[in-house]
Design a protein around this motif. Structure first.
Motif, PDB file in Angstrom:
ATOM      1  N   SER A   1       0.187   2.455 -15.171  1.00 12.93           N
ATOM      2  CA  SER A   1       0.865   2.754 -13.908  1.00 12.93           C
ATOM      3  C   SER A   1      -0.134   3.385 -12.947  1.00 12.93           C
ATOM      4  O   SER A   1      -0.927   4.248 -13.342  1.00 12.93           O
ATOM      5  CB  SER A   1       2.044   3.708 -14.139  1.00 12.93           C
ATOM      6  N   ILE A   2      -0.080   2.931 -11.691  1.00 15.24           N
ATOM      7  CA  ILE A   2      -0.963   3.467 -10.645  1.00 15.24           C
ATOM      8  C   ILE A   2      -0.082   4.018  -9.534  1.00 15.24           C
ATOM      9  O   ILE A   2       0.749   3.294  -8.972  1.00 15.24           O
ATOM     10  CB  ILE A   2      -1.899   2.378 -10.082  1.00 15.24           C
ATOM     11  N   ARG A   3      -0.257   5.297  -9.224  1.00 16.30           N
ATOM     12  CA  ARG A   3       0.552   5.920  -8.175  1.00 16.30           C
ATOM     13  C   ARG A   3      -0.071   5.660  -6.805  1.00 16.30           C
ATOM     14  O   ARG A   3      -1.284   5.756  -6.636  1.00 16.30           O
ATOM     15  CB  ARG A   3       0.644   7.436  -8.398  1.00 16.30           C
ATOM     16  N   LYS A   4       0.780   5.328  -5.851  1.00 15.87           N
ATOM     17  CA  LYS A   4       0.372   5.145  -4.450  1.00 15.87           C
ATOM     18  C   LYS A   4      -0.901   4.299  -4.343  1.00 15.87           C
ATOM     19  O   LYS A   4      -1.979   4.809  -4.028  1.00 15.87           O
ATOM     20  CB  LYS A   4       0.177   6.501  -3.767  1.00 15.87           C
TER      21      LYS A   4
ATOM     22  N   GLU B   1       0.832  -1.203   0.000  1.00 18.95           N
ATOM     23  CA  GLU B   1       0.000   0.000   0.000  1.00 18.95           C
ATOM     24  C   GLU B   1       0.872   1.261   0.000  1.00 18.95           C
ATOM     25  O   GLU B   1       1.915   1.311   0.658  1.00 18.95           O
ATOM     26  CB  GLU B   1      -0.903  -0.010   1.241  1.00 18.95           C
ATOM     27  N   ASP B   2       0.452   2.253  -0.779  1.00 22.97           N
ATOM     28  CA  ASP B   2       1.151   3.544  -0.927  1.00 22.97           C
ATOM     29  C   ASP B   2       2.377   3.476  -1.836  1.00 22.97           C
ATOM     30  O   ASP B   2       3.042   4.489  -2.053  1.00 22.97           O
ATOM     31  CB  ASP B   2       1.570   4.143   0.429  1.00 22.97           C
ATOM     32  N   LYS B   3       2.692   2.279  -2.363  1.00 24.25           N
ATOM     33  CA  LYS B   3       3.770   2.173  -3.352  1.00 24.25           C
ATOM     34  C   LYS B   3       3.155   2.269  -4.753  1.00 24.25           C
ATOM     35  O   LYS B   3       1.950   2.115  -4.933  1.00 24.25           O
ATOM     36  CB  LYS B   3       4.506   0.831  -3.197  1.00 24.25           C
TER      37      LYS B   3
ATOM     38  N   LEU C   1     -12.119   0.867 -17.040  1.00 26.89           N
ATOM     39  CA  LEU C   1     -11.356   1.510 -15.969  1.00 26.89           C
ATOM     40  C   LEU C   1     -11.471   3.028 -16.108  1.00 26.89           C
ATOM     41  O   LEU C   1     -11.171   3.594 -17.159  1.00 26.89           O
ATOM     42  CB  LEU C   1      -9.886   1.089 -16.048  1.00 26.89           C
ATOM     43  N   THR C   2     -11.934   3.664 -15.041  1.00 29.95           N
ATOM     44  CA  THR C   2     -12.019   5.127 -15.032  1.00 29.95           C
ATOM     45  C   THR C   2     -10.651   5.677 -14.645  1.00 29.95           C
ATOM     46  O   THR C   2     -10.170   5.460 -13.531  1.00 29.95           O
ATOM     47  CB  THR C   2     -13.083   5.607 -14.020  1.00 29.95           C
ATOM     48  N   LEU C   3     -10.021   6.354 -15.584  1.00 27.34           N
ATOM     49  CA  LEU C   3      -8.667   6.858 -15.348  1.00 27.34           C
ATOM     50  C   LEU C   3      -8.710   8.164 -14.562  1.00 27.34           C
ATOM     51  O   LEU C   3      -9.445   9.087 -14.911  1.00 27.34           O
ATOM     52  CB  LEU C   3      -7.948   7.078 -16.682  1.00 27.34           C
ATOM     53  N   GLN C   4      -7.917   8.216 -13.503  1.00 24.94           N
ATOM     54  CA  GLN C   4      -7.781   9.444 -12.715  1.00 24.94           C
ATOM     55  C   GLN C   4      -6.439  10.078 -13.074  1.00 24.94           C
ATOM     56  O   GLN C   4      -5.394   9.445 -12.927  1.00 24.94           O
ATOM     57  CB  GLN C   4      -7.831   9.122 -11.220  1.00 24.94           C
ATOM     58  N   GLN C   5      -6.487  11.299 -13.538  1.00 23.05           N
ATOM     59  CA  GLN C   5      -5.285  11.954 -14.055  1.00 23.05           C
ATOM     60  C   GLN C   5      -4.153  11.994 -13.028  1.00 23.05           C
ATOM     61  O   GLN C   5      -2.983  11.863 -13.366  1.00 23.05           O
ATOM     62  CB  GLN C   5      -5.630  13.373 -14.510  1.00 23.05           C
ATOM     63  N   SER C   6      -4.518  12.151 -11.759  1.00 24.46           N
ATOM     64  CA  SER C   6      -3.492  12.279 -10.722  1.00 24.46           C
ATOM     65  C   SER C   6      -2.892  10.932 -10.314  1.00 24.46           C
ATOM     66  O   SER C   6      -1.824  10.880  -9.718  1.00 24.46           O
ATOM     67  CB  SER C   6      -4.087  12.955  -9.484  1.00 24.46           C
ATOM     68  N   ARG C   7      -3.570   9.826 -10.654  1.00 22.42           N
ATOM     69  CA  ARG C   7      -3.127   8.515 -10.167  1.00 22.42           C
ATOM     70  C   ARG C   7      -2.783   7.520 -11.270  1.00 22.42           C
ATOM     71  O   ARG C   7      -1.956   6.636 -11.071  1.00 22.42           O
ATOM     72  CB  ARG C   7      -4.206   7.894  -9.267  1.00 22.42           C
ATOM     73  N   HIS C   8      -3.442   7.631 -12.421  1.00 22.03           N
ATOM     74  CA  HIS C   8      -3.226   6.654 -13.488  1.00 22.03           C
ATOM     75  C   HIS C   8      -2.423   7.260 -14.638  1.00 22.03           C
ATOM     76  O   HIS C   8      -2.594   8.420 -14.982  1.00 22.03           O
ATOM     77  CB  HIS C   8      -4.565   6.144 -14.039  1.00 22.03           C
TER      78      HIS C   8
ATOM     79  N   GLU D   1      -0.985  -5.134  -0.619  1.00 15.23           N
ATOM     80  CA  GLU D   1      -0.682  -5.680   0.709  1.00 15.23           C
ATOM     81  C   GLU D   1      -0.551  -4.562   1.741  1.00 15.23           C
ATOM     82  O   GLU D   1      -0.297  -3.407   1.393  1.00 15.23           O
ATOM     83  CB  GLU D   1       0.617  -6.498   0.634  1.00 15.23           C
ATOM     84  N   ASP D   2      -0.729  -4.937   3.014  1.00 20.45           N
ATOM     85  CA  ASP D   2      -0.607  -3.960   4.100  1.00 20.45           C
ATOM     86  C   ASP D   2       0.782  -3.334   4.103  1.00 20.45           C
ATOM     87  O   ASP D   2       1.775  -3.981   3.758  1.00 20.45           O
ATOM     88  CB  ASP D   2      -0.840  -4.645   5.458  1.00 20.45           C
ATOM     89  N   LYS D   3       0.811  -2.073   4.523  1.00 20.54           N
ATOM     90  CA  LYS D   3       2.109  -1.404   4.645  1.00 20.54           C
ATOM     91  C   LYS D   3       2.934  -2.107   5.709  1.00 20.54           C
ATOM     92  O   LYS D   3       2.425  -2.460   6.777  1.00 20.54           O
ATOM     93  CB  LYS D   3       1.913   0.059   5.042  1.00 20.54           C
ATOM     94  N   LYS D   4       4.197  -2.301   5.408  1.00 20.34           N
ATOM     95  CA  LYS D   4       5.081  -2.918   6.399  1.00 20.34           C
ATOM     96  C   LYS D   4       5.499  -1.851   7.405  1.00 20.34           C
ATOM     97  O   LYS D   4       5.720  -0.697   7.039  1.00 20.34           O
ATOM     98  CB  LYS D   4       6.315  -3.508   5.709  1.00 20.34           C
ATOM     99  N   PRO D   5       5.598  -2.222   8.709  1.00 18.98           N
ATOM    100  CA  PRO D   5       6.056  -1.242   9.699  1.00 18.98           C
ATOM    101  C   PRO D   5       7.470  -0.776   9.363  1.00 18.98           C
ATOM    102  O   PRO D   5       8.244  -1.499   8.742  1.00 18.98           O
ATOM    103  CB  PRO D   5       6.017  -2.015  11.020  1.00 18.98           C
ATOM    104  N   VAL D   6       7.780   0.443   9.785  1.00 19.80           N
ATOM    105  CA  VAL D   6       9.090   1.017   9.468  1.00 19.80           C
ATOM    106  C   VAL D   6      10.204   0.142  10.031  1.00 19.80           C
ATOM    107  O   VAL D   6      11.216  -0.100   9.391  1.00 19.80           O
ATOM    108  CB  VAL D   6       9.203   2.454  10.026  1.00 19.80           C
TER     109      VAL D   6
END
Length: 225
Positions: free
Chosen positions: A156-159, A110-112, A137-144, A188-193
């Protein structure tokens, strides 16, 4: 070689030959205006084609069988052996329906950022689009972001978020046929730092190091005394 000319399949100048997958293609090279036996050479790209002795003088035939995708865009050239500037080339334009490949399952934290790569070969170049869970697929300019070449269609999908989980389908359409390929995106879940395992491992290493240090000092202590 003054006045000598060549023709390939009755073409005296370079030309493009359209072809389909499978059926064989014959190329026939003929010497014109010759008063003697003239040896001919055939090339596939830069490589010379081996010819039998009875297929070299004044007329020479080669056969491409079966025609495959790898023959698309290849240049076959017939040349006069004693003057290679006398030549005629034919470029094969092999048409074939879309053929798709690519990694089918992608695990992304997640977030990658995630990139789905649909490798697509077709001639002529086909129209491409993406579906998500069998819907457009609905493309979002800021993410796709879409990227396309003659052989690659990328999404490509951002974050990535959990809502991006699902099956993405690469759809490629041409007048020769259509192709689809599914890509499963698993967010997948974000891994802890600081992962617990790493912390535990570090503590163990430090503890062992300290123990070895104490033992080493004891050895020195006993040696002195």
């Amino acid at each position: 070689s003054v006045g000598l000319e060549l023709s390939v399949n009755n073409h005296a100048a370079d030309f493009t030959l359209s072809a389909e997958l499978g059926p064989a293609i014959s190329l026939s090279c003929l010497v014109h205006n010759s008063s003697q036996a003239e040896e001919l050479l055939w090339y596939r790209g830069d490589g010379q084609v081996g010819l039998t002795d009875g297929n070299k003088v004044n007329i020479s035939n080669i056969c491409i069988s079966p025609v495959s995708e790898s023959d698309n865009g290849v240049t076959f050239t017939c040349k006069l052996a004693r003057d290679k500037s006398v030549q005629v080339s034919v470029i094969l334009d092999v048409q074939f329906p879309p053929q798709l490949s690519g990694e089918e399952t992608l695990h992304v934290e997640e977030d990658k950022d995630a990139t789905l790569t649909c490798n697509c070969k077709s001639n002529p170049q086909a129209q491409s689009s993406w579906l998500k869970d069998n819907h457009s697929l609905t493309l979002q300019q800021s993410r796709h972001e879409l990227y396309q070449t003659s052989e690659v269609f990328q999404l490509s999908i951002r974050k990535v978020q959990k809502s991006d989980n699902g099956t993405y389908t690469c759809v490629v359409e041409s007048h020769l046929g259509n192709g689809t390929r599914d890509f499963h995106l698993i967010v997948e879940d974000k891994k802890p730092v600081f992962p617990k395992e790493a912390v535990i491992a570090a503590v163990v290493v430090v503890t062992i190091t300290l123990l070895f240090g104490i033992v080493a000092r004891k050895d020195k202590f006993f040696k002195v005394w």
